[in-house]
Design a protein around this motif. Sequence first.
Motif, short mmCIF file in Angstrom:
data_model
loop_
_atom_site.label_atom_id
_atom_site.label_comp_id
_atom_site.label_asym_id
_atom_site.label_seq_id
_atom_site.Cartn_x
_atom_site.Cartn_y
_atom_site.Cartn_z
N ASN A 224 0.85 -1.19 0.00
CA ASN A 224 0.00 0.00 0.00
C ASN A 224 0.89 1.24 0.00
O ASN A 224 2.11 1.15 -0.17
CB ASN A 224 -0.98 -0.02 1.17
CG ASN A 224 -0.37 0.37 2.51
OD1 ASN A 224 0.85 0.48 2.65
ND2 ASN A 224 -1.21 0.56 3.51
N THR A 247 5.69 -0.59 0.96
CA THR A 247 4.91 0.58 1.33
C THR A 247 5.82 1.79 1.46
O THR A 247 7.03 1.66 1.69
CB THR A 247 4.16 0.35 2.65
OG1 THR A 247 3.38 1.50 2.97
CG2 THR A 247 5.10 0.04 3.79
N TYR A 331 0.07 0.68 -4.96
CA TYR A 331 -1.26 0.71 -4.37
C TYR A 331 -2.36 0.41 -5.38
O TYR A 331 -3.54 0.49 -5.07
CB TYR A 331 -1.54 2.07 -3.72
CG TYR A 331 -1.58 3.23 -4.70
CD1 TYR A 331 -2.76 3.60 -5.33
CD2 TYR A 331 -0.42 3.92 -5.01
CE1 TYR A 331 -2.79 4.64 -6.25
CE2 TYR A 331 -0.43 4.97 -5.91
CZ TYR A 331 -1.62 5.32 -6.54
OH TYR A 331 -1.63 6.35 -7.44
N GLN A 366 -3.62 -1.95 -1.89
CA GLN A 366 -4.57 -0.89 -1.60
C GLN A 366 -3.80 0.41 -1.35
O GLN A 366 -2.57 0.39 -1.22
CB GLN A 366 -5.40 -1.23 -0.36
CG GLN A 366 -4.60 -1.28 0.93
CD GLN A 366 -5.43 -1.72 2.11
OE1 GLN A 366 -6.01 -2.80 2.09
NE2 GLN A 366 -5.47 -0.90 3.15
#
Length: 410
Positions: A224, A247, A331, A366
């Motif tokens: 993400n 991330t 993402y 996400q």
Amino acid sequence: MRPFLYLIAILQFTVSLKAQTPPHYSHVPSDAGTNNLYFNESACRKFQFIYTQAEIAAMNAPVNGPITIDTLWFRHGGASNPFTQLTNLVVRMGHSTLANPGAQFEANFNVGAPQTVLSAASYTYTPLIGAINVTEDNWTYVALQNPFQYNFTNNLCVEFSFSASSASIAGNFANNGGLPITQYASSNNANTADGSSSRPMFGVSRQGGGINCNPDGNWFLISNYDGGNLSIIVDQDIPDLKIGICTYEPVNATFSGPFVANITEVRYAGFNSAQNNNNCGFPISASTFNGVDAALLSVEVYPPVNIISPPNPDNILGLPNGSNTGVVCAYSCDVNSYQGGCNTIDQVVDYFQTEFGGSLRGTAVQYCCWSNETPYRLSQLSGNCCGNPDGGTATVTYPSGPFCTGDGDV
């Protein structure tokens, strides 16, 4: 990076991959209704039910001989808690000549000794809720640590017990007609049932269903932008298991589940920012990883990419869709739009594939914060690119099926 990401966050993409319920045998009675008893700490901490050999033979995918059961299934409907944490969960299975269980729990295993197929100090049970009247929806599976050899001669007796639960699980589909056919007790160490009720709708998967495990390793990617509290539950018996985390913001990652010991490597790649943007409501200055041996962990800050994204004249300032300066975050599964300074999914997948080898089994991608309230169970990620409905189109491919336990199809 953040201003560009705000721009891209409002875009919507077309979903091309849908999570499918994995193949399994199941019993769908004509008198199915709902029953809220099961996994309800206030009423039931131990229950036992029996399926007959004839019922197993008549499941939706016919069983016609002895099978090795490695997964149990239950069917849910309607609203429910997103998950419940079961403490000291023990699942036992055995053979019986009885069609309905009697009040004495141990006496119902009357053909040989029962086998403990799952024992976990803490187990997260997450019901899958789909369309109410769609038979193939709503099935939630519980992977077993020790597969059970069902002889296809006697009836099958299954027992669940736990000492506490964080929430009740409501809306289980059940047999509502006929005699009560499930015994239950309010204590997990009870010898005698307190009462009886209808039986939950039930299914099994056999060992040998699904895809072959890769002897060179099997890995998952979770990525993400915002970081946060990431809970990964290893609920499938996947050997040589490797987890990739990507991330921009730091992450507090926790690994748990009955097969957490299968993890052989955890690799973080990203910015691991110390800027404390605090988008998840709390400051994290550096990533932390709990539940795995530190010797299995690698933290790579901004490692180089191997796939170079070309400039795109249709995007902002003609910039490439994905960052070419390093692996920083992903993402979206869309490789054709500007990613606001993050990488395209194929860049990130290529990085981890190069590092891990073996086979990619599934991903969850996400934009926003990870949360402990929405843990990721590996059994639910297989073959899935994006974890949200606005995911986009992936160029990565996955093996078919959720399981990594043998050869052949269910």
